[in-house]
Design a protein around this motif. Sequence first.
Motif, PDB file in Angstrom:
ATOM      1  N   SER A 138      12.246  23.707 -31.753  1.00 31.79           N
ATOM      2  CA  SER A 138      12.473  23.502 -33.221  1.00 31.79           C
ATOM      3  C   SER A 138      11.371  24.087 -34.010  1.00 31.79           C
ATOM      4  O   SER A 138      11.479  24.086 -35.242  1.00 31.79           O
ATOM      5  N   LYS A 139      10.494  25.249 -33.359  1.00 33.15           N
ATOM      6  CA  LYS A 139       9.761  26.004 -34.019  1.00 33.15           C
ATOM      7  C   LYS A 139      10.235  26.501 -35.294  1.00 33.15           C
ATOM      8  O   LYS A 139      11.450  27.060 -35.277  1.00 33.15           O
ATOM      9  N   THR A 140       9.615  26.636 -36.431  1.00 34.26           N
ATOM     10  CA  THR A 140       9.848  27.277 -37.781  1.00 34.26           C
ATOM     11  C   THR A 140      10.816  26.225 -38.574  1.00 34.26           C
ATOM     12  O   THR A 140      10.924  26.570 -39.703  1.00 34.26           O
TER      13      THR A 140
ATOM     14  N   ALA B 289      19.214  31.166 -36.481  1.00 40.60           N
ATOM     15  CA  ALA B 289      18.246  32.223 -36.260  1.00 40.60           C
ATOM     16  C   ALA B 289      16.979  31.785 -37.025  1.00 40.60           C
ATOM     17  O   ALA B 289      17.258  30.973 -38.110  1.00 40.60           O
ATOM     18  N   ARG B 290      15.877  32.400 -36.787  1.00 39.13           N
ATOM     19  CA  ARG B 290      14.575  32.115 -37.404  1.00 39.13           C
ATOM     20  C   ARG B 290      14.361  33.001 -38.314  1.00 39.13           C
ATOM     21  O   ARG B 290      14.411  34.372 -38.220  1.00 39.13           O
ATOM     22  N   SER B 291      13.594  32.634 -39.469  1.00 37.68           N
ATOM     23  CA  SER B 291      13.290  33.708 -40.492  1.00 37.68           C
ATOM     24  C   SER B 291      12.027  34.124 -40.208  1.00 37.68           C
ATOM     25  O   SER B 291      11.576  35.385 -40.625  1.00 37.68           O
TER      26      SER B 291
ATOM     27  N   TYR C 288       4.885  34.226 -32.926  1.00 31.05           N
ATOM     28  CA  TYR C 288       4.744  33.251 -31.946  1.00 31.05           C
ATOM     29  C   TYR C 288       4.533  33.720 -30.513  1.00 31.05           C
ATOM     30  O   TYR C 288       3.838  33.126 -29.445  1.00 31.05           O
ATOM     31  N   TRP C 289       4.869  35.207 -30.259  1.00 26.74           N
ATOM     32  CA  TRP C 289       4.615  35.760 -29.206  1.00 26.74           C
ATOM     33  C   TRP C 289       3.728  36.894 -29.385  1.00 26.74           C
ATOM     34  O   TRP C 289       3.913  37.670 -30.708  1.00 26.74           O
ATOM     35  N   PRO C 290       2.822  37.233 -28.334  1.00 25.31           N
ATOM     36  CA  PRO C 290       1.789  38.365 -28.777  1.00 25.31           C
ATOM     37  C   PRO C 290       2.744  39.586 -29.050  1.00 25.31           C
ATOM     38  O   PRO C 290       3.539  39.698 -28.695  1.00 25.31           O
TER      39      PRO C 290
ATOM     40  N   MET D  65      15.964  30.937 -22.218  1.00 33.64           N
ATOM     41  CA  MET D  65      15.966  30.819 -23.817  1.00 33.64           C
ATOM     42  C   MET D  65      17.411  31.157 -24.020  1.00 33.64           C
ATOM     43  O   MET D  65      18.353  31.671 -23.199  1.00 33.64           O
ATOM     44  N   SER D  66      17.577  31.112 -25.467  1.00 26.32           N
ATOM     45  CA  SER D  66      19.011  31.365 -25.971  1.00 26.32           C
ATOM     46  C   SER D  66      19.659  32.673 -25.259  1.00 26.32           C
ATOM     47  O   SER D  66      20.828  32.588 -24.948  1.00 26.32           O
ATOM     48  N   GLY D  67      18.948  33.659 -25.287  1.00 22.14           N
ATOM     49  CA  GLY D  67      19.412  34.825 -24.669  1.00 22.14           C
ATOM     50  C   GLY D  67      19.732  35.115 -23.245  1.00 22.14           C
ATOM     51  O   GLY D  67      20.514  36.123 -22.912  1.00 22.14           O
TER      52      GLY D  67
ATOM     53  N   GLU E 143       7.976  22.930 -29.446  1.00 25.55           N
ATOM     54  CA  GLU E 143       7.131  23.570 -30.332  1.00 25.55           C
ATOM     55  C   GLU E 143       6.261  24.573 -29.638  1.00 25.55           C
ATOM     56  O   GLU E 143       5.685  24.195 -28.698  1.00 25.55           O
ATOM     57  N   ASN E 144       6.230  25.840 -30.283  1.00 25.87           N
ATOM     58  CA  ASN E 144       5.212  26.799 -29.749  1.00 25.87           C
ATOM     59  C   ASN E 144       3.677  26.496 -30.198  1.00 25.87           C
ATOM     60  O   ASN E 144       2.926  26.574 -29.247  1.00 25.87           O
ATOM     61  N   LYS E 145       3.688  26.341 -31.447  1.00 23.80           N
ATOM     62  CA  LYS E 145       2.118  26.264 -31.904  1.00 23.80           C
ATOM     63  C   LYS E 145       1.813  24.687 -32.146  1.00 23.80           C
ATOM     64  O   LYS E 145       2.627  23.878 -32.730  1.00 23.80           O
TER      65      LYS E 145
ATOM     66  N   VAL F  19      15.555  24.519 -19.573  1.00 27.67           N
ATOM     67  CA  VAL F  19      15.989  25.452 -20.305  1.00 27.67           C
ATOM     68  C   VAL F  19      15.518  25.501 -21.731  1.00 27.67           C
ATOM     69  O   VAL F  19      15.698  24.242 -22.047  1.00 27.67           O
ATOM     70  N   ARG F  20      14.617  26.330 -22.339  1.00 22.39           N
ATOM     71  CA  ARG F  20      14.196  25.960 -24.094  1.00 22.39           C
ATOM     72  C   ARG F  20      15.104  26.991 -24.600  1.00 22.39           C
ATOM     73  O   ARG F  20      14.844  28.133 -24.879  1.00 22.39           O
ATOM     74  N   VAL F  21      15.716  26.148 -25.492  1.00 15.75           N
ATOM     75  CA  VAL F  21      16.622  26.959 -26.325  1.00 15.75           C
ATOM     76  C   VAL F  21      16.573  26.363 -27.917  1.00 15.75           C
ATOM     77  O   VAL F  21      16.633  25.468 -28.301  1.00 15.75           O
ATOM     78  N   GLY F  22      16.256  27.564 -28.597  1.00 15.50           N
ATOM     79  CA  GLY F  22      16.057  27.340 -29.867  1.00 15.50           C
ATOM     80  C   GLY F  22      17.213  27.702 -30.786  1.00 15.50           C
ATOM     81  O   GLY F  22      18.161  27.126 -31.380  1.00 15.50           O
ATOM     82  N   GLN F  23      17.251  29.148 -31.184  1.00 16.74           N
ATOM     83  CA  GLN F  23      18.259  29.747 -32.052  1.00 16.74           C
ATOM     84  C   GLN F  23      19.627  29.332 -31.813  1.00 16.74           C
ATOM     85  O   GLN F  23      20.258  29.097 -32.779  1.00 16.74           O
ATOM     86  N   ALA F  24      20.145  29.142 -30.504  1.00 22.76           N
ATOM     87  CA  ALA F  24      21.273  28.951 -30.156  1.00 22.76           C
ATOM     88  C   ALA F  24      21.735  27.289 -30.704  1.00 22.76           C
ATOM     89  O   ALA F  24      22.988  26.937 -30.889  1.00 22.76           O
TER      90      ALA F  24
HETATM   91  C1  LIG Z   1      10.723  30.241 -29.443  1.00 22.79           C
HETATM   92  C2  LIG Z   1      10.673  30.019 -27.779  1.00 22.79           C
HETATM   93  C3  LIG Z   1      11.666  29.620 -27.016  1.00 22.79           C
HETATM   94  C4  LIG Z   1      13.094  29.716 -27.557  1.00 22.79           C
HETATM   95  O1  LIG Z   1      13.575  30.878 -28.044  1.00 22.79           O
HETATM   96  P1  LIG Z   1      15.007  31.065 -28.689  1.00 22.79           P
HETATM   97  O2  LIG Z   1      15.437  32.609 -28.556  1.00 22.79           O
HETATM   98  O3  LIG Z   1      15.098  30.558 -29.911  1.00 22.79           O
HETATM   99  O4  LIG Z   1      15.974  30.313 -27.800  1.00 22.79           O
HETATM  100  C5  LIG Z   1      11.642  29.507 -25.599  1.00 22.79           C
HETATM  101  N1  LIG Z   1      10.553  29.595 -25.139  1.00 22.79           N
HETATM  102  C6  LIG Z   1       9.044  29.676 -25.707  1.00 22.79           C
HETATM  103  C7  LIG Z   1       7.944  29.530 -25.145  1.00 22.79           C
HETATM  104  C8  LIG Z   1       9.312  30.016 -27.339  1.00 22.79           C
HETATM  105  O5  LIG Z   1       8.154  30.048 -27.966  1.00 22.79           O
END
Ligand SMILES: *Cc1c(COP(=O)(O)O)cnc(C)c1O
Length: 271
Positions: free
Chosen positions: A57-59, A251-253, A259-261, A227-229, A78-80, A242-247
């Motif tokens: 659910s990040k962002t 999409a995140r703004s 979140y990633w380096p 993850m989603s992709g 959540e990433n942060k 599995v860690r799924v956000g966008q799907a």
């Molecule tokens: C954001 C994030 C995800 C999810 O990515 P999506 O492309 O939104 O599915 C998975 N793992 C980590 C560590 C993330 O920060």
Amino acid sequence: MQTSAVTQTSHDQHGLYPQAITVEDFRRNLVKVRERIDIASRRAGRDPANVRLLPVSKTFDEAHIRLAYAAGCRQLGENKVQEAHRKWTAMADLADLQWSVIGHLQTNKAKLVAAFATEFQALDSLRVAEALDRRLQVEGRSLDVFVQVNTSGEASKYGLQPQEVLSFVKELPAFTALRVRGLMTLALFSSEAERVRQCFILLRNLRDQLREGAPAGIGLEELSMGMSGDFEIAIEEGATVVRVGQAIFGARSTPDSHYWPAGSTTEEPPS
Ligand SMILES: *Cc1c(COP(=O)(O)O)cnc(C)c1O
């Protein structure tokens, strides 16, 4: 397996998932993701019940998270840690909602994680293990942890190098408040499915090797990958989380570089 060799990433959808703005949207997205999990599991001869979906659910703000909760989500990634802690505080009324921190942690923020998280998936140093354990002992809590491994070879990615993991894991029984569950990785972000798959295979092989040499009390069953992709490929290679956000959320703004380096994504989404 013939079919698994042709499973592609869906990174071309990155940044294009429609926003979920109603409970119905969340329900529908969750059904779709679970269907994809089912199909990938069956293709690999696995029971889909052995793949946990962790919605990320990040962002997304409180209003969206409450919709996700109404649609059935009871654990969120959540990433942060500060963002996660803020949301946990704001939604304390959702007593059965659990929080999983899935991003790199600095020792000075271990205290926050120890206060509220039920799971931490990005353990990558003994200093963080020690800081977490100390705070957890104070709080009288314990925490499920995953050791993050850099399987893509990208210098910009967090996580231990694969060859460092065995000696690292051997130190973990000292931290009695940490319940070691398994390994976590972020694969190469690439539309070349075979290169993505190699990251997942590496993590599984590492887990299998470690299981033999792991100290007593260190559980290494879980593989958090996908993850989603790319989660279908991860499931084919043994993912148990599995860690799924966008799907699910859309999409995140906020750009992923937050979140990633920087430089950890090798391709930009289509614009
Ligand atoms: C954001 C994030 C995800 C999810 O990515 P999506 O492309 O939104 O599915 C998975 N793992 C980590 C560590 C993330 O920060």
